[in-house]
Design an enzyme around this catalytic site. Structure first.
Site, mmCIF file in Angstrom:
data_model
loop_
_atom_site.group_PDB
_atom_site.id
_atom_site.type_symbol
_atom_site.label_atom_id
_atom_site.label_comp_id
_atom_site.label_asym_id
_atom_site.label_seq_id
_atom_site.Cartn_x
_atom_site.Cartn_y
_atom_site.Cartn_z
ATOM 1 N N LEU A 288 71.762 61.109 38.787
ATOM 2 C CA LEU A 288 72.941 61.421 39.004
ATOM 3 C C LEU A 288 73.905 61.021 40.209
ATOM 4 O O LEU A 288 75.096 61.030 39.926
ATOM 5 C CB LEU A 288 73.054 63.029 38.723
ATOM 6 C CG LEU A 288 74.369 63.947 38.769
ATOM 7 C CD1 LEU A 288 74.960 63.759 37.415
ATOM 8 C CD2 LEU A 288 74.031 65.134 38.677
ATOM 9 N N ARG B 93 66.938 62.762 28.592
ATOM 10 C CA ARG B 93 66.849 63.799 27.463
ATOM 11 C C ARG B 93 68.110 64.109 26.938
ATOM 12 O O ARG B 93 68.790 64.433 27.796
ATOM 13 C CB ARG B 93 65.801 64.698 27.818
ATOM 14 C CG ARG B 93 64.335 64.410 28.027
ATOM 15 C CD ARG B 93 63.379 65.551 27.984
ATOM 16 N NE ARG B 93 62.131 65.109 28.661
ATOM 17 C CZ ARG B 93 61.572 65.443 29.731
ATOM 18 N NH1 ARG B 93 62.382 66.762 30.173
ATOM 19 N NH2 ARG B 93 60.408 65.441 30.215
ATOM 20 N N GLU C 252 69.460 71.579 44.085
ATOM 21 C CA GLU C 252 69.625 71.632 45.712
ATOM 22 C C GLU C 252 70.296 70.845 46.269
ATOM 23 O O GLU C 252 71.037 71.212 47.395
ATOM 24 C CB GLU C 252 68.171 71.428 46.079
ATOM 25 C CG GLU C 252 66.953 72.531 45.675
ATOM 26 C CD GLU C 252 65.606 72.011 45.768
ATOM 27 O OE1 GLU C 252 65.373 71.254 46.908
ATOM 28 O OE2 GLU C 252 64.934 72.412 45.181
ATOM 29 N N HIS D 67 58.377 74.167 33.384
ATOM 30 C CA HIS D 67 58.823 74.472 34.553
ATOM 31 C C HIS D 67 58.485 75.792 35.048
ATOM 32 O O HIS D 67 59.042 76.443 35.840
ATOM 33 C CB HIS D 67 60.816 74.288 34.854
ATOM 34 C CG HIS D 67 60.934 72.918 34.767
ATOM 35 N ND1 HIS D 67 62.111 72.497 33.974
ATOM 36 C CD2 HIS D 67 60.450 71.501 35.157
ATOM 37 C CE1 HIS D 67 62.486 71.117 34.014
ATOM 38 N NE2 HIS D 67 61.247 70.768 34.650
ATOM 39 N N ARG E 40 47.962 70.654 38.155
ATOM 40 C CA ARG E 40 49.173 71.036 37.276
ATOM 41 C C ARG E 40 48.830 70.696 35.712
ATOM 42 O O ARG E 40 48.645 69.668 35.416
ATOM 43 C CB ARG E 40 50.466 70.419 37.767
ATOM 44 C CG ARG E 40 51.496 70.870 36.768
ATOM 45 C CD ARG E 40 52.335 69.691 36.646
ATOM 46 N NE ARG E 40 53.606 69.929 36.010
ATOM 47 C CZ ARG E 40 54.499 69.102 35.394
ATOM 48 N NH1 ARG E 40 54.225 67.683 35.734
ATOM 49 N NH2 ARG E 40 55.494 69.406 34.621
ATOM 50 N N HIS F 161 66.873 75.352 36.957
ATOM 51 C CA HIS F 161 66.124 74.137 37.648
ATOM 52 C C HIS F 161 66.600 72.600 36.885
ATOM 53 O O HIS F 161 66.667 72.510 35.882
ATOM 54 C CB HIS F 161 64.675 74.262 37.027
ATOM 55 C CG HIS F 161 63.767 73.148 37.517
ATOM 56 N ND1 HIS F 161 62.767 73.320 38.537
ATOM 57 C CD2 HIS F 161 63.537 71.864 37.160
ATOM 58 C CE1 HIS F 161 62.114 72.243 38.696
ATOM 59 N NE2 HIS F 161 62.629 71.291 37.933
ATOM 60 N N LEU F 162 67.608 72.150 38.036
ATOM 61 C CA LEU F 162 68.219 70.981 37.499
ATOM 62 C C LEU F 162 67.675 69.690 38.223
ATOM 63 O O LEU F 162 68.020 69.521 39.620
ATOM 64 C CB LEU F 162 69.791 71.051 37.931
ATOM 65 C CG LEU F 162 70.345 72.305 37.355
ATOM 66 C CD1 LEU F 162 71.785 72.524 37.761
ATOM 67 C CD2 LEU F 162 70.174 72.724 35.728
ATOM 68 N N GLY F 163 66.802 69.082 37.647
ATOM 69 C CA GLY F 163 66.263 67.721 38.042
ATOM 70 C C GLY F 163 66.264 66.541 37.168
ATOM 71 O O GLY F 163 67.368 66.664 36.532
ATOM 72 N N GLU G 120 56.602 73.895 43.784
ATOM 73 C CA GLU G 120 55.861 73.943 42.541
ATOM 74 C C GLU G 120 54.435 74.045 43.111
ATOM 75 O O GLU G 120 53.320 74.565 42.608
ATOM 76 C CB GLU G 120 56.013 73.220 41.583
ATOM 77 C CG GLU G 120 57.452 73.305 40.923
ATOM 78 C CD GLU G 120 58.056 72.114 39.862
ATOM 79 O OE1 GLU G 120 58.589 71.142 40.585
ATOM 80 O OE2 GLU G 120 57.920 72.368 38.738
ATOM 81 N N ASN H 209 48.825 66.475 40.218
ATOM 82 C CA ASN H 209 49.857 66.338 39.148
ATOM 83 C C ASN H 209 49.235 64.941 38.530
ATOM 84 O O ASN H 209 50.047 63.882 38.929
ATOM 85 C CB ASN H 209 51.158 66.650 39.467
ATOM 86 C CG ASN H 209 51.993 66.513 38.069
ATOM 87 O OD1 ASN H 209 51.552 66.504 37.171
ATOM 88 N ND2 ASN H 209 53.387 66.738 38.495
HETATM 89 P P1 AMP Z 1 63.818 66.008 40.563
HETATM 90 O O1 AMP Z 1 63.310 65.750 39.320
HETATM 91 O O2 AMP Z 1 63.990 67.580 41.086
HETATM 92 O O3 AMP Z 1 62.986 65.312 41.684
HETATM 93 O O4 AMP Z 1 65.383 65.471 40.970
HETATM 94 C C1 AMP Z 1 65.626 64.269 40.850
HETATM 95 C C2 AMP Z 1 67.222 64.072 40.494
HETATM 96 O O5 AMP Z 1 67.951 64.678 41.365
HETATM 97 C C3 AMP Z 1 67.478 62.546 40.644
HETATM 98 O O6 AMP Z 1 67.246 61.880 39.503
HETATM 99 C C4 AMP Z 1 69.132 62.669 40.971
HETATM 100 O O7 AMP Z 1 69.875 62.732 39.864
HETATM 101 C C5 AMP Z 1 69.274 64.177 41.476
HETATM 102 N N1 AMP Z 1 69.624 64.109 42.859
HETATM 103 C C6 AMP Z 1 69.129 64.171 43.924
HETATM 104 N N2 AMP Z 1 69.781 64.365 45.056
HETATM 105 C C7 AMP Z 1 71.104 64.351 44.508
HETATM 106 C C8 AMP Z 1 72.411 64.581 45.311
HETATM 107 N N3 AMP Z 1 72.663 64.369 46.412
HETATM 108 N N4 AMP Z 1 73.538 64.275 44.243
HETATM 109 C C9 AMP Z 1 73.269 64.362 42.992
HETATM 110 N N5 AMP Z 1 71.966 64.334 42.271
HETATM 111 C C10 AMP Z 1 70.960 64.230 43.141
#
Ligand code: AMP
Length: 395
Positions: free
Chosen positions: A281, A238, A331, A179, A90, A205-207, A382, A7
């Site tokens: 977060l 964003r 997750e 995504h 990707r 999908h919350l990242g 992914e 990626n």
């Molecule tokens: P990703 O883009 O899927 O890698 O997600 C990254 C985001 O997941 C980070 O910016 C964190 O804000 C959030 N994250 C990871 N672990 C936790 C957790 N235990 N509680 C809250 N947010 C989390």
């Protein structure tokens, strides 16, 4: 068969070496600060973690270094690059042209190039990654797996914007969604868990980047991201959905040009902008627990937006069998899952607060037995999807 999944971003490169038959990840990592100085975070089969400073003036040095790490000295996981059967890339934007993954040839590269106006930051980096792999590993098949492809099943009424139609026909202005590999994988796992014929699934999908997808019988019918990943949910940096009138208002008030306003909405807004603390977060939850008002409001806004979309996608689907949470926040953040589901009882959604708090890295169900709607936590994969698509195309 060993597949190298890449990626390539504008200044970063994520990679995984995966055994496509078993799903085993032999090594994975991330090269960052390409073009600045260069640092590699490398992990060997989840038991050995390394952080290596190494000059990476361009993506070529980064890929060369990664291949070297995989094949040499005490970090060796393969004897030579001959053991890599194919490379899966990707690619963020496949426009309307790529409805599925494809073997890369000259005309595919030309097409990805033509799509650069739709993904000006991403597609050029992907092309760079493809060209370098072709140079460093001549003769090996390369496959492109598109973030947008899964959403190509959306019906016209869901992907068109309410603007003059000729801007769709002439300028390709429409909702594409992103995504896709994650929504495909997670909805597929949910369908297996549901074990029934007709399925209505909502994937959250919350990242750092976030999107929701409504999936009917395995097909995407609506999604929150649009022409670009800016639309929809509140994300790390964003804004997500916003009145388009905000753009000229701010440009006038703050003397912003197009570049500034894009930067403002993509990089300075969202969780970072509302909280004023961080885009992560975890830090915002910590601050909220210590009483910080903006952080508390930020969490409420984030969850409200997700809840609204779940309810509206239930209407789009005409019901819902399962709501799935995935990616970093989905997750790991039990607080967010609980807050999102609280208030959706009218749809038959009942979260089991105890099950929700259990931390596991496998697929799990977190609804009460009495819940009409299943609530699943499904870790996304992914890279696995990219490896699988690559395997199927080169086998
Ligand atoms: P990703 O883009 O899927 O890698 O997600 C990254 C985001 O997941 C980070 O910016 C964190 O804000 C959030 N994250 C990871 N672990 C936790 C957790 N235990 N509680 C809250 N947010 C989390």
């Amino acid at each position: 068969m060993l597949i190298l999944v890449l990626n390539a971003g504008s200044s970063s490169l994520k990679y995984q070496l995966i055994n496509a038959e078993t799903g085993e990840v032999k090594a994975s990592g991330l090269c960052e600060r390409i073009g600045i100085d260069g640092v590699m975070k490398h992990e060997i089969a989840e038991y050995r973690k390394l952080v290596i400073d190494h000059p990476m003036p361009t993506h070529k040095e980064a890929i060369e270094f990664m291949l070297n790490i995989l094949t040499h000295d005490d970090t060796q996981v393969i004897a030579s690059i001959d053991e890599i059967s194919a490379i899966g890339h990707r690619v963020v934007h496949g426009g309307e042209y790529f409805k599925r993954s494809t073997l890369i040839n000259k005309s595919v590269i030309r097409k990805i190039e033509e799509l650069i106006p739709l993904a000006p930051l991403h597609n050029p980096a992907h092309i760079l990654g493809i060209n370098i792999c072709q140079e460093l590993m001549p003769g090996k098949p390369n496959v492109a797996v598109f973030d947008t492809a899964f959403h190509q099943t959306m019906p016209e009424e869901n992907y068109l914007y309410a603007v003059p139609h000729e801007d769709y026909t002439e300028h390709h202005l429409r909702k594409y969604g992103f995504h896709g590999t994650s929504h495909f994988y997670v909805s597929g796992e949910a369908i297996k868990m549901l074990d029934k014929k007709d399925t209505k699934v909502i994937v959250c999908h919350l990242g750092n980047g976030s999107s929701i997808c409504a999936v009917k019988n395995g097909k995407s019918v609506d999604t929150t991201m649009g022409l670009t990943p800016l639309e929809g949910l509140i994300m790390g940096t964003r804004s997500g959905d916003i009145d388009a009138g905000v753009v000229p208002y701010l440009m006038e008030k703050k003397g912003m040009d197009t570049h500034h306003i894009i930067d403002y909405l993509n990089k300075k807004s969202g969780i970072l902008g509302i909280s004023g603390i961080s885009s992560d977060l975890r830090e915002v939850i910590r601050a909220a627990n210590e009483g910080d008002h903006r952080s508390k409001i930020c969490i409420e806004m984030l969850c409200n937006r997700i809840r609204k979309y779940i309810a509206s996608y239930t209407a789009v689907l005409g019901g819902v069998d399962a709501i799935c949470f995935t990616a970093g926040i989905g997750e790991n953040a039990d607080l967010i899952r609980e807050k999102v589901c609280t208030g959706l009882e009218f749809l038959g959604v009942e979260i089991d607060k105890k099950k929700n708090k259990i931390r596991e890295s496998t697929n799990r169900e977190i609804n009460k037995d009495s819940s009409k709607v299943k609530i699943y936590v499904i870790p996304t994969k992914e890279e696995y999807v990219i490896a699988q698509d690559t395997y199927k195309l080169v086998k």
